[in-house]
Design a protein around this motif. Structure first.
Motif, mmCIF file in Angstrom:
data_model
loop_
_atom_site.group_PDB
_atom_site.id
_atom_site.type_symbol
_atom_site.label_atom_id
_atom_site.label_comp_id
_atom_site.label_asym_id
_atom_site.label_seq_id
_atom_site.Cartn_x
_atom_site.Cartn_y
_atom_site.Cartn_z
ATOM 1 N N ASP A 185 0.831 -1.211 0.000
ATOM 2 C CA ASP A 185 0.000 0.000 0.000
ATOM 3 C C ASP A 185 0.863 1.258 0.000
ATOM 4 O OD1 ASP A 185 0.836 -0.859 2.476
ATOM 5 O OD2 ASP A 185 -0.765 0.191 3.558
ATOM 6 N N ASP A 188 1.987 1.718 -3.519
ATOM 7 C CA ASP A 188 0.855 2.284 -4.283
ATOM 8 C C ASP A 188 0.743 3.783 -4.057
ATOM 9 O OD1 ASP A 188 0.215 -0.230 -5.138
ATOM 10 O OD2 ASP A 188 -1.387 -0.546 -3.662
ATOM 11 N N GLN A 189 0.808 4.161 -2.791
ATOM 12 C CA GLN A 189 0.683 5.594 -2.464
ATOM 13 C C GLN A 189 1.797 6.402 -3.108
ATOM 14 O OE1 GLN A 189 0.741 5.914 1.827
ATOM 15 N NE2 GLN A 189 -1.069 4.599 2.000
ATOM 16 N N GLU A 191 3.459 5.716 -5.790
ATOM 17 C CA GLU A 191 3.239 5.815 -7.238
ATOM 18 C C GLU A 191 2.119 6.797 -7.553
ATOM 19 O OE1 GLU A 191 2.722 1.729 -8.437
ATOM 20 O OE2 GLU A 191 4.847 1.564 -9.000
ATOM 21 N N ALA A 192 1.085 6.801 -6.732
ATOM 22 C CA ALA A 192 -0.045 7.711 -6.960
ATOM 23 C C ALA A 192 0.421 9.162 -6.830
ATOM 24 C CB ALA A 192 -1.158 7.411 -5.964
ATOM 25 N N ARG B 54 5.825 -5.871 -11.523
ATOM 26 C CA ARG B 54 4.940 -4.794 -11.102
ATOM 27 C C ARG B 54 4.836 -3.699 -12.156
ATOM 28 N NH1 ARG B 54 2.867 -2.497 -6.151
ATOM 29 N NH2 ARG B 54 2.487 -0.285 -6.544
ATOM 30 N N ARG B 55 5.944 -3.272 -12.704
ATOM 31 C CA ARG B 55 5.918 -2.175 -13.679
ATOM 32 C C ARG B 55 6.730 -2.507 -14.934
ATOM 33 N NH1 ARG B 55 4.321 2.945 -11.796
ATOM 34 N NH2 ARG B 55 4.420 3.434 -14.012
#
Ligand code: SF4
Lengths: 197, 471
Positions: A185, A188-189, A191-192, B54-55
């Motif tokens: 998570d 994810d954060q 990358e966001a 993942r990427r």
């Protein structure tokens, strides 16, 4: 990988500095696509002559060091390439612990990620261990990762340092990717946030 | 006012995903370069654990280490072929872009990254190859990783790293005429040894560095690992920006101008401090030649092979003795008297267009000394094309050089390009380890100009004095 807590084993001394990854495993053996079976190629150019026969003058071929699992060497061990085939070859051959006055960075990393314990001791300490392994028959050491200590059955005792993170990984034999994925998570954060920049 | 920071700290701070007491930082990776030798076991690991890349969009693969540089499709060695086929099927399975052997973008991974504009200032870049430090020339934090870490980055796009110590390698003054980036980095490693960078990320600073071209900067950063440093970088400036302008993966138009400003702002702040600093005066640097079995064992071309008796320690004496024996040299022998059998111009250190252009200038109108086998291996397919457009291939071929396809080739001799035991090679690559170019092979590291001159003369000569009448 296999956890390492306390390891006891026979010592093999290799009194050279700057042992590079091309010596640990020459490039002609990098072509396999699995992690296994590299031990037979360890120190190949030193161990074998051009016909593939063992060189009697290379100490690893001395029966005295058969089944050694602790390698003691000179400074800057593992310099050169990032090839993980180097620790794979050492591990596959049977080495679990490497003791040296210093290690190359990438090699050091590659060891702890494969269950090999790199132990940094002083120049004097490693020299003493190499001399003892040379002179004694069946010289063994005990390496205690939990307490970060090394000792022999004569009178040698020394402590070493290893950062907490690789130490825990080794003690527990953790799968690092598994650990990291528990932070998914956060990734994810990150990358966001990057996206919106 | 904020505390002045080095570029290393700035890039680091921008990429920390997670920080916690007693652990290294979890660092985000912007670009992951992949090649055939250090990746198969990583992809296999993903498969075994049912994990994905993942990427894939931040991952880029090519084949370089064991591709043939002649007769592209006759791969005599089945295991090499397996490794290339494995990369291809892995890239297909995991959706990773690949410049394979037939692709116009194929080349040495550290040559094509910059060429395509994938390498950019401020990025964190990793690759399963220790010369990833090359990309630091652009002001990127770029370092080599092992296969376990390759797998980790494929799966998570991150890596656990303890914040590095910083080392300023300050090059004062200007390089003399005819002195190259290769001579400079060899002289630095010769002066401070093969370990001084261990545990550090190096920033190269100073007037001589600022006046280097991007190709020269790449040559310098490339060899950071030979000093033990995992990464070496140079703060971006106008030279960096102009090199990248118009490249395929770089933004265009107004966006480029904006990004270029951000890049330049990454440069180390005035007043920032480093954990350590070493200095060298550029005007002292002469053309360098290595005599021994690590890159620190180098001397000016005017110098002589060292005497073991002059070593300060017993270990040092042993090391020199062993190197002399392996290299087949006598203590005190002038390096210029050493006769060579092979010349290799290539590798991620020195195989870019300007390297080949400068070597061709020396070679033009001359012939390779009889008995010497000389070859040029361009760093990428597009370097090869560009060189051919300028007629460099003709110059080399007329002089008696072999002109090859792109790859690592004789730098490490994983394909058929090897130096036979006991023979001597003047090489523009970065490692002169025992057996590097073939079991028993003797490697002398030099600049492309020095290699070219040695090919013609049959032994090492000072390129600055090189002017024999053209045949
Ligand atoms: S050219 Fe040589 S040093 Fe560079 S990536 Fe290839 S093998 Fe490694």
């Amino acid at each position: 990988m296999e956890p390492i807590r306390v390891h006891e084993g026979r010592v093999y001394p290799l009194n050279r500095s700057n042992i590079d990854t091309d010596q640990i495993i020459p490039k002609q053996f990098l072509k396999r696509i699995s992690r296994q079976g590299f031990g037979q190629f360890l120190f190949f150019n030193w161990r074998f002559d051009n016909e593939g026969n063992p060189r009697p003058d290379f100490s690893l071929n001395d029966p005295k060091y058969q089944h050694a699992s602790i390698l003691v060497a000179g400074e800057n061990f593992g310099c050169g390439s990032s090839r993980e085939h180097a620790p794979w070859a050492l591990l596959d051959y049977g080495f679990k612990v490497i003791i040296a006055p210093s290690f190359a960075d990438i090699f050091n990393n590659n060891c702890t990620k494969n269950g090999i314990l790199p132990v940094q001791l002083t120049e004097e300490e490693t020299q003493l261990l190499m001399d003892r392994a040379d002179n004694e028959n069946d010289y063994t050491l005990k390496v205690d990762l939990e307490n970060k200590r090394v000792y022999d059955s004569i009178d040698f005792e020394a402590s070493f340092d290893l950062p907490e993170y690789p130490r825990e990984m080794l003690l527990n034999g953790w799968d690092e990717i598994g650990v990291t994925l528990t932070y998914a998570d956060k990734i994810d954060q990150f990358e966001a946030k990057k996206q919106t920049l | 006012m904020q505390k002045p920071k080095t570029i290393i700290e700035k890039i680091w701070d921008q990429h920390v995903v997670h920080q916690e007491e007693g652990k290294p930082d979890l660092l985000y990776i912007d670009l992951h370069l992949v090649h055939e030798v250090t990746s198969p076991q990583a992809f296999e690991g993903l498969r075994m654990n049912d994990r994905k890349v993942r990427r894939p969009d931040l991952t880029y693969a090519t084949m370089d280490h064991n591709v043939p540089t002649i007769h592209r499709h006759i791969i005599k060695d089945q295991i090499s072929k397996t490794q290339m086929d494995t990369l291809k099927s892995n890239c297909e399975e995991f959706g990773v872009p690949l410049a394979d052997i037939d692709h116009p973008d194929q080349g040495i991974v550290h040559v094509i990254g910059p060429e395509l504009g994938l390498t950019q200032p401020g990025k964190t870049i990793v690759c399963g190859d220790s010369h990833t430090s090359t990309h630091g020339a652009f002001g990127a934090l770029a370092f080599g990783i092992g296969t376990s870490e390759v797998e980790h980055v494929l799966a998570t796009q991150t890596i656990w790293q303890a914040p590095p110590k910083t080392l300023n390698v300050k090059v004062n003054g200007k390089l003399g005429k005819g002195i190259t980036a290769k001579d400079l980095i060899l002289a630095i490693i010769g002066k401070y040894g093969v370990r001084f960078g261990t545990g550090y990320v190096v920033e190269y600073t100073g007037e001589a560095i600022r006046s280097l071209s991007m190709e020269g900067r790449m040559t310098v950063c490339n060899m950071s690992i030979e000093a033990g440093a995992r990464a070496g970088l140079i703060s971006p400036d106008d030279i960096t920006v102009e090199f990248l302008r118009g490249r395929r993966h770089v933004p265009k138009g107004e966006v480029f101008e904006k990004v270029a400003k951000e890049w330049k702002a990454l440069a180390t702040d005035a007043g920032a401090t480093y954990d350590a600093t070493v200095e060298i005066n550029a005007d002292e640097v002469e053309p360098q030649v290595t005599w021994g079995t690590n890159p620190g064992m180098c001397i000016p071309v005017s110098g002589s092979v060292p005497n073991p008796e002059d070593a300060k320690t017993a270990n040092g004496k042993d090391e020199i003795n062993r190197a002399l024996e392996y290299m087949g040299l006598e203590a005190g022998q002038p390096i210029s008297s050493v006769k060579i059998d092979h010349v290799f111009i290539g590798s991620c250190t020195n195989s870019r267009l300007s390297d080949l252009t400068r070597a061709a200038e020396i070679v033009k109108g001359h012939k390779v000394k009889s008995g010497i086998r000389a070859m040029v291996v361009p760093g990428s397919h597009s370097v090869k094309k560009a060189a051919e457009a300028e007629g460099l291939d003709q110059i080399f071929k007329e002089a008696g050089f072999e002109w090859r396809e792109a790859g690592c080739s004789m730098c490490l001799g994983m394909n058929d390009d090897i130096v036979p035991a006991g023979e001597r090679c003047a090489s523009t690559s970065n490692r002169n380890f025992e057996g590097r170019q073939g079991a028993g092979a003797r490697t002398h590291l030099v600049s492309p100009e020095m290699a070219a001159a040695a090919a013609i003369e049959g032994h090492f000569v000072d390129v600055r004095k090189f002017s024999i009448p053209t045949a």
